[in-house]
Enzyme design. Structure first.
Site, PDB file in Angstrom:
ATOM      1  N   GLU A  57       0.834  -1.217   0.000  1.00 52.63           N
ATOM      2  CA  GLU A  57       0.000   0.000   0.000  1.00 52.63           C
ATOM      3  C   GLU A  57       0.857   1.252   0.000  1.00 52.63           C
ATOM      4  O   GLU A  57       1.821   1.359   0.773  1.00 52.63           O
ATOM      5  CB  GLU A  57      -0.910  -0.028   1.232  1.00 52.63           C
ATOM      6  CG  GLU A  57      -2.257   0.604   0.973  1.00 52.63           C
ATOM      7  CD  GLU A  57      -3.031  -0.124  -0.127  1.00 52.63           C
ATOM      8  OE1 GLU A  57      -2.865   0.227  -1.308  1.00 52.63           O
ATOM      9  OE2 GLU A  57      -3.795  -1.033   0.201  1.00 52.63           O
ATOM     10  N   HIS A  58       0.503   2.149  -0.881  1.00 50.66           N
ATOM     11  CA  HIS A  58       1.222   3.422  -1.029  1.00 50.66           C
ATOM     12  C   HIS A  58       2.695   3.205  -1.347  1.00 50.66           C
ATOM     13  O   HIS A  58       3.559   3.934  -0.850  1.00 50.66           O
ATOM     14  CB  HIS A  58       1.077   4.289   0.231  1.00 50.66           C
ATOM     15  CG  HIS A  58      -0.262   4.968   0.313  1.00 50.66           C
ATOM     16  ND1 HIS A  58      -0.550   6.106  -0.394  1.00 50.66           N
ATOM     17  CD2 HIS A  58      -1.388   4.648   0.988  1.00 50.66           C
ATOM     18  CE1 HIS A  58      -1.802   6.472  -0.129  1.00 50.66           C
ATOM     19  NE2 HIS A  58      -2.336   5.596   0.687  1.00 50.66           N
ATOM     20  N   ASP A  60       3.368   2.008  -4.790  1.00 52.17           N
ATOM     21  CA  ASP A  60       3.477   1.946  -6.263  1.00 52.17           C
ATOM     22  C   ASP A  60       4.119   3.214  -6.824  1.00 52.17           C
ATOM     23  O   ASP A  60       4.932   3.149  -7.739  1.00 52.17           O
ATOM     24  CB  ASP A  60       2.118   1.656  -6.945  1.00 52.17           C
ATOM     25  CG  ASP A  60       1.036   2.682  -6.660  1.00 52.17           C
ATOM     26  OD1 ASP A  60       1.186   3.481  -5.704  1.00 52.17           O
ATOM     27  OD2 ASP A  60       0.024   2.700  -7.408  1.00 52.17           O
ATOM     28  N   GLY A 161     -15.053   6.453  -4.725  1.00 50.70           N
ATOM     29  CA  GLY A 161     -14.354   6.921  -3.518  1.00 50.70           C
ATOM     30  C   GLY A 161     -14.323   5.851  -2.443  1.00 50.70           C
ATOM     31  O   GLY A 161     -14.092   6.137  -1.275  1.00 50.70           O
ATOM     32  N   GLY A 163     -12.260   3.154  -2.292  1.00 53.24           N
ATOM     33  CA  GLY A 163     -10.998   2.431  -2.140  1.00 53.24           C
ATOM     34  C   GLY A 163     -10.840   1.249  -3.086  1.00 53.24           C
ATOM     35  O   GLY A 163      -9.867   0.511  -3.000  1.00 53.24           O
ATOM     36  N   SER A 166     -12.604   2.973  -8.413  1.00 52.22           N
ATOM     37  CA  SER A 166     -13.587   3.271  -9.454  1.00 52.22           C
ATOM     38  C   SER A 166     -12.968   4.213 -10.478  1.00 52.22           C
ATOM     39  O   SER A 166     -13.290   4.161 -11.669  1.00 52.22           O
ATOM     40  CB  SER A 166     -14.812   3.937  -8.836  1.00 52.22           C
ATOM     41  OG  SER A 166     -14.480   5.172  -8.248  1.00 52.22           O
ATOM     42  N   ASP A 211      -3.522   0.736  -9.867  1.00 52.93           N
ATOM     43  CA  ASP A 211      -4.950   0.539 -10.130  1.00 52.93           C
ATOM     44  C   ASP A 211      -5.210   0.213 -11.593  1.00 52.93           C
ATOM     45  O   ASP A 211      -5.988  -0.686 -11.931  1.00 52.93           O
ATOM     46  CB  ASP A 211      -5.740   1.798  -9.755  1.00 52.93           C
ATOM     47  CG  ASP A 211      -5.489   2.232  -8.330  1.00 52.93           C
ATOM     48  OD1 ASP A 211      -4.936   1.426  -7.564  1.00 52.93           O
ATOM     49  OD2 ASP A 211      -5.856   3.368  -7.986  1.00 52.93           O
ATOM     50  N   LYS A 259     -10.449  11.488  -2.824  1.00 54.34           N
ATOM     51  CA  LYS A 259      -9.027  11.823  -2.966  1.00 54.34           C
ATOM     52  C   LYS A 259      -8.815  13.161  -3.643  1.00 54.34           C
ATOM     53  O   LYS A 259      -7.868  13.873  -3.349  1.00 54.34           O
ATOM     54  CB  LYS A 259      -8.320  10.738  -3.768  1.00 54.34           C
ATOM     55  CG  LYS A 259      -8.064   9.509  -2.957  1.00 54.34           C
ATOM     56  CD  LYS A 259      -6.742   8.870  -3.283  1.00 54.34           C
ATOM     57  CE  LYS A 259      -6.654   8.451  -4.729  1.00 54.34           C
ATOM     58  NZ  LYS A 259      -7.702   7.479  -5.075  1.00 54.34           N
ATOM     59  N   TYR A 267      -3.251  12.478  -0.200  1.00 53.42           N
ATOM     60  CA  TYR A 267      -2.554  11.658  -1.192  1.00 53.42           C
ATOM     61  C   TYR A 267      -1.378  12.380  -1.854  1.00 53.42           C
ATOM     62  O   TYR A 267      -0.241  11.892  -1.846  1.00 53.42           O
ATOM     63  CB  TYR A 267      -3.553  11.172  -2.268  1.00 53.42           C
ATOM     64  CG  TYR A 267      -2.957  10.070  -3.108  1.00 53.42           C
ATOM     65  CD1 TYR A 267      -3.130   8.738  -2.760  1.00 53.42           C
ATOM     66  CD2 TYR A 267      -2.179  10.363  -4.220  1.00 53.42           C
ATOM     67  CE1 TYR A 267      -2.550   7.717  -3.504  1.00 53.42           C
ATOM     68  CE2 TYR A 267      -1.593   9.352  -4.962  1.00 53.42           C
ATOM     69  CZ  TYR A 267      -1.790   8.034  -4.607  1.00 53.42           C
ATOM     70  OH  TYR A 267      -1.207   7.036  -5.342  1.00 53.42           O
TER      71      TYR A 267
HETATM   72  P1  ATP Z   1      -9.283   4.634  -4.592  1.00 55.75           P
HETATM   73  O1  ATP Z   1      -8.583   5.472  -5.600  1.00 55.75           O
HETATM   74  O2  ATP Z   1      -8.990   5.008  -3.179  1.00 55.75           O
HETATM   75  O3  ATP Z   1      -9.139   3.177  -4.825  1.00 55.75           O
HETATM   76  P2  ATP Z   1     -11.689   5.488  -6.004  1.00 55.75           P
HETATM   77  O4  ATP Z   1     -10.917   5.344  -7.263  1.00 55.75           O
HETATM   78  O5  ATP Z   1     -13.065   4.901  -6.012  1.00 55.75           O
HETATM   79  O6  ATP Z   1     -10.890   4.897  -4.757  1.00 55.75           O
HETATM   80  P3  ATP Z   1     -11.290   8.285  -6.461  1.00 55.75           P
HETATM   81  O7  ATP Z   1      -9.958   8.041  -7.037  1.00 55.75           O
HETATM   82  O8  ATP Z   1     -11.493   9.456  -5.548  1.00 55.75           O
HETATM   83  O9  ATP Z   1     -11.824   7.028  -5.654  1.00 55.75           O
HETATM   84  O10 ATP Z   1     -12.319   8.401  -7.701  1.00 55.75           O
HETATM   85  C1  ATP Z   1     -13.716   8.565  -7.509  1.00 55.75           C
HETATM   86  C2  ATP Z   1     -14.288   9.420  -8.635  1.00 55.75           C
HETATM   87  O11 ATP Z   1     -14.368   8.656  -9.869  1.00 55.75           O
HETATM   88  C3  ATP Z   1     -15.721   9.861  -8.396  1.00 55.75           C
HETATM   89  O12 ATP Z   1     -15.767  11.022  -7.581  1.00 55.75           O
HETATM   90  C4  ATP Z   1     -16.234  10.119  -9.810  1.00 55.75           C
HETATM   91  O13 ATP Z   1     -15.864  11.397 -10.273  1.00 55.75           O
HETATM   92  C5  ATP Z   1     -15.513   9.064 -10.634  1.00 55.75           C
HETATM   93  N1  ATP Z   1     -16.398   7.895 -10.790  1.00 55.75           N
HETATM   94  C6  ATP Z   1     -16.265   6.690 -10.215  1.00 55.75           C
HETATM   95  N2  ATP Z   1     -17.280   5.843 -10.545  1.00 55.75           N
HETATM   96  C7  ATP Z   1     -18.082   6.543 -11.349  1.00 55.75           C
HETATM   97  C8  ATP Z   1     -19.315   6.246 -12.025  1.00 55.75           C
HETATM   98  N3  ATP Z   1     -19.911   5.051 -11.922  1.00 55.75           N
HETATM   99  N4  ATP Z   1     -19.859   7.209 -12.774  1.00 55.75           N
HETATM  100  C9  ATP Z   1     -19.268   8.417 -12.863  1.00 55.75           C
HETATM  101  N5  ATP Z   1     -18.121   8.760 -12.278  1.00 55.75           N
HETATM  102  C10 ATP Z   1     -17.529   7.850 -11.513  1.00 55.75           C
HETATM  103  C1  GLA Z   2      -4.721   4.886  -4.847  1.00 53.91           C
HETATM  104  C2  GLA Z   2      -3.819   5.174  -6.027  1.00 53.91           C
HETATM  105  C3  GLA Z   2      -2.832   4.031  -6.274  1.00 53.91           C
HETATM  106  C4  GLA Z   2      -2.099   3.644  -4.992  1.00 53.91           C
HETATM  107  C5  GLA Z   2      -3.078   3.477  -3.835  1.00 53.91           C
HETATM  108  C6  GLA Z   2      -2.368   3.276  -2.519  1.00 53.91           C
HETATM  109  O1  GLA Z   2      -5.576   3.837  -5.139  1.00 53.91           O
HETATM  110  O2  GLA Z   2      -4.585   5.414  -7.176  1.00 53.91           O
HETATM  111  O3  GLA Z   2      -1.929   4.375  -7.295  1.00 53.91           O
HETATM  112  O4  GLA Z   2      -1.103   4.583  -4.688  1.00 53.91           O
HETATM  113  O5  GLA Z   2      -3.941   4.600  -3.696  1.00 53.91           O
HETATM  114  O6  GLA Z   2      -1.635   2.089  -2.525  1.00 53.91           O
HETATM  115 MG    MG Z   3      -8.942   6.175  -7.521  1.00 50.45          MG
END
Ligand code: ATP
Ligand code: GLA
Ligand code: MG
Length: 520
Positions: A57-58, A60, A161, A163, A166, A211, A259, A267
């Protein structure tokens, strides 16, 4: 893992048997809604999944190896294309139209598009995929760039959002859609990942490459070992046969970790801290004129690592040597980065021999951060320690099949112990957990999990747990009663069901040809 993104006309190639009924209904609805919205059928669907990170974690963005796997939840983009007899226009809608409003925007003649990273806008994720794909199309001298109208309907089941990335699922599906819209039916997976890693940063989060790699490269049934140095690489890892099958359970904290919003203090700040730790260590160790690497700010702890041991005359990349190198680096950090309270801009500038202005310009302008001090010691400690845990985890996964129940139990406990150590480091050293994630982990362990930790960026979002199959129900019950009902008394049964997923490793990105199909 080289090769092209698979193209299919069958959902059986994408989803496990037990998910097919639900997915068929979902896809049919998506395709009929597309027709209703745009008055013509979709030609293809581009699909990319979310991921859960098992360990690493954290690290990459410091270019150390990580072990994620894709989940079944994914982003689907149904698409139809036509020649633009005028200004090329993208119309994009979402099945969750209350949350993600319909938009349309025009493209420049060279296919380019503006992205306002300051605004938190869902279509920025599409635009960043589009921008990356356009660059790649240009590199391949594809004709017709900036001459198409593209209609899109999006349907994502990866919690935003939460984790489970998405964002990368969305960006990878978008880039893939744009490639296919320009007639590219064979899309190289590695090229797709590389473009998506860089282009996702356009939304304002300076993320690493885990990711996107997990979303594109994953294969059903296996986890993925992803490396970034000397170049992006990935290979599948089979899980060992244990007496009780390895079961990973994912639990949402329902603390939204946005994020984009928190980047300057969470981040992006961590990315700056790791980069500056690498710079300071390199400078203290007399390493000069090092070339840029592929990390977000151009210099990583991994590059410091490699250069340091190269200078000392180390050869080969034997895993045992590598682990001992990481242990030595922990001592170096202990000796040379002693300040628990962190380092000021002035102190860092003095250590690397630059001015505060230069430091800010080089590392804190494109992705601004808000901090007076930078915890170089703690961040470097976490990164080197976590890189060792990944190696140990990998060793355990590859150890000989246990011959009896006791050996099996030892293996599972070993894996779980590493997950617990990661959580402790994320909580206390890297400071990317939150009380709710800590609570979910504590409850799971008390109810029988071998190991529990946050997954993804943290500060909310999701947690992952290695649980003996016989204890899955007990762990679920503990969460329901002592976490979800306590923190979210009004939560309905459906949301509660979504909160906890027993995750099987899913398949990576796919292009689905709709044209000519009678049914799904
Ligand atoms: P993490 O990066 O911690 O694994 P994550 O990728 O879900 O989690 P973010 O990187 O903050 O979180 O991205 C979330 C953003 O991606 C949302 O705020 C939105 O803008 C976009 N998003 C994700 N899913 C959708 C969807 N189904 N439709 C439209 N936009 C989306
Ligand atoms: C988010 C980032 C990745 C990685 C993780 C933490 O998901 O998009 O690149 O840094 O956080 O491991
Ligand atoms: Mg993300």
């Amino acid at each position: 893992m080289a090769g092209n993104v698979p193209v299919t006309q069958s959902l059986d190639d994408i989803y496990p048997q037990d998910a097919l009924d639900i997915q068929r209904k979902r896809w049919s609805k998506l395709l009929s809604s597309f027709k209703d919205a745009y008055g013509r059928p979709a030609e293809f669907v581009s699909r990319s999944p979310g991921r859960v990170n098992l360990i690493g974690e954290h690290i990459d963005y410091s270019l150390y190896e990580v072990i994620p796997m894709a989940v079944t939840a994914d982003v689907l983009l149904a698409v139809a294309v036509s020649p633009a007899n005028g200004t090329p226009t993208v119309r994009i809608a979402n099945v969750q139209s209350d949350k993600f409003a319909t938009r349309s925007f025009t493209l420049a003649q060279d296919g380019g598009v503006d992205i306002d990273a300051k605004s938190h806008e869902w279509t920025n994720y599409f635009k960043s995929g589009l921008r990356g794909a356009t660059e790649l199309l240009k590199k391949h001298a594809v004709k017709g760039i900036g001459q198409l109208n593209i209609d899109i309907l999006a349907d994502g089941t990866v919690p935003a959002g939460g984790g489970l990335s998405s964002s990368a699922a969305f960006v990878c599906a978008s880039a893939l859609a744009v490639m296919r819209a320009h007639g590219q039916e064979t899309v190289d997976k590695k090229e797709l990942v590389e473009l998506a890693v860089v282009s996702e940063r356009a939304v304002g989060v300076n993320s690493g490459g885990m990711d996107q790699a997990a979303s594109v490269f994953s294969q059903r049934g296996s986890a993925l070992y992803v490396g970034f140095q000397p170049e992006l690489s990935a290979r599948t890892i089979e899980f060992p046969q244990t007496h009780t099958p390895l079961t990973f359970v994912i639990a949402q904290s329902f603390v939204a970790a946005d994020k984009h919003v928190t980047a300057p203090v969470c981040y992006n700040l961590r990315v700056v801290e790791c980069t500056l730790a690498a710079r300071v260590l390199a400078s203290i160790c007399g390493l000069k004129d090092l070339p840029d690497d592929s990390s977000p700010l151009g210099f990583s702890l991994r590059s410091f690592h490699d250069s340091y041991f190269k200078k000392k005359g180390a050869v080969g990349d034997d895993v045992k040597d590598f682990r001992s190198q990481l242990d030595q680096l922990v001592h170096i950090v202990d000796n040379y980065l002693p300040q628990e309270e962190g380092y000021t801009r002035q102190q860092i500038s003095d250590l690397i021999g630059t001015s505060v202005d230069e430091l800010e310009k080089r590392y804190m302008t494109k992705f601004p951060v808000r901090a007076d001090t930078f915890k170089l010691r703690q961040r470097a400690m976490h990164v080197f320690g976590e890189a060792v845990r990944v190696l140990k985890f990998m060793d355990l996964l590859q150890s000989p099949t246990p011959s009896n129940e006791q050996e099996s139990e030892e293996l599972l406990k070993g894996l779980g112990g590493l997950l617990n150590d990661t959580q402790e480091s994320c909580r206390d050293v890297y400071e990317c957990s939150c009380p709710e994630l800590d609570e979910l982990c504590k409850l799971a362990r008390s109810a029988g999990a071998y190991g529990s930790r946050l997954t993804g960026a943290g500060w909310g979002g999701c947690s992952v747990h290695l649980v003996p199959q016989a204890k899955v129900e007990a762990v679920k019950k503990a969460w329901e009663e002592k976490y979800y009902k306590k923190h979210f008394p009004d939560m309905d049964a459906e949301k509660l069901q979504d909160a906890i997923v027993v995750s099987k490793p899913g398949s990576g990105s796919t292009l689905f040809q709709v044209a000519g199909r009678e049914s799904l």
